[in-house]
Design an enzyme around this catalytic site. Sequence first.
Site, mmCIF file in Angstrom:
data_model
loop_
_atom_site.group_PDB
_atom_site.id
_atom_site.type_symbol
_atom_site.label_atom_id
_atom_site.label_comp_id
_atom_site.label_asym_id
_atom_site.label_seq_id
_atom_site.Cartn_x
_atom_site.Cartn_y
_atom_site.Cartn_z
ATOM 1 N N HIS A 9 60.426 33.588 49.900
ATOM 2 C CA HIS A 9 59.460 33.836 50.664
ATOM 3 C C HIS A 9 58.450 32.378 50.685
ATOM 4 O O HIS A 9 57.657 32.210 49.547
ATOM 5 C CB HIS A 9 58.270 34.786 50.621
ATOM 6 C CG HIS A 9 57.177 34.965 51.434
ATOM 7 N ND1 HIS A 9 55.975 35.162 50.763
ATOM 8 C CD2 HIS A 9 57.120 35.156 52.594
ATOM 9 C CE1 HIS A 9 54.935 35.367 51.894
ATOM 10 N NE2 HIS A 9 55.802 35.143 52.930
ATOM 11 N N HIS A 51 51.705 27.113 56.765
ATOM 12 C CA HIS A 51 51.388 28.568 56.937
ATOM 13 C C HIS A 51 50.008 28.867 57.634
ATOM 14 O O HIS A 51 50.223 29.606 58.760
ATOM 15 C CB HIS A 51 51.313 29.601 55.703
ATOM 16 C CG HIS A 51 51.148 31.027 55.901
ATOM 17 N ND1 HIS A 51 49.726 31.555 55.964
ATOM 18 C CD2 HIS A 51 51.826 32.026 56.050
ATOM 19 C CE1 HIS A 51 49.766 32.857 56.228
ATOM 20 N NE2 HIS A 51 51.108 33.133 56.178
#
Length: 240
Positions: A9, A51
């Site tokens: 991740h 992100h």
Amino acid sequence: MHKAKIVCHRGASQTAPENTMASLEGAIALGAFAVEFDIRTSKDDVLYVMHDETVDRTTNGSGYFSDMTSAEIDELDAGSWFGAEFAGERVPRLDAFLDACKGRIATYAEIKLADPARVRDKLASRRLLADAWTFSFDQGIRAETRARVPDFRRMVLFEHVGSVERAVALGAHILEFNENTLTPERCSEAKAAGLLTQMFYGGSERAVFETAVRCGVEQMNIDAVNLFREVEADLLADVD
């Protein structure tokens, strides 16, 4: 029970700054099957791995990512916030990131703000598309992906669709659970329906990992890779 495939991740985000080339290299060093990363578009239409909506948390800059040009983004330090040894790490352009993935690791492209067809084409031009998949929390991007790039494998979240039947109806390839939605029955039903099962878990509770292993989740989208492998090994040893 079989060993799950590891999806790192945001890369190896426990040992390197997330969504950087360093975290990608860390994921490869861990032997991960795939790297999960996030995609955003600069003001001048360049695709990057990032992100957040702003650059404040993970760089030495401030402001909205979409308001910044590629020249401005390329000057940001995306490593010092994590550790002095990563000073000078840059926000990766998607092209460079994918070049580094080619022949080394599969890709899970989460689209924050980008044209899914552009992302698909960049993967395809590098022969990465067959092992790639995508997801977005943006409903419009999800719909656009289904309509415009049907050959781009798509993941859906159980918390969004509510049932295996709905995931199949949407043409999904992967169904992702979390610690609140995963059950042995749902996991088995998804596999029987031809879906690949995945779990996202950003924490480090052994009990959650134990549940995932016992359910037979096929892919783990996680941060704590080493801990998961320890738990998995212990449970598989008990079976043997």
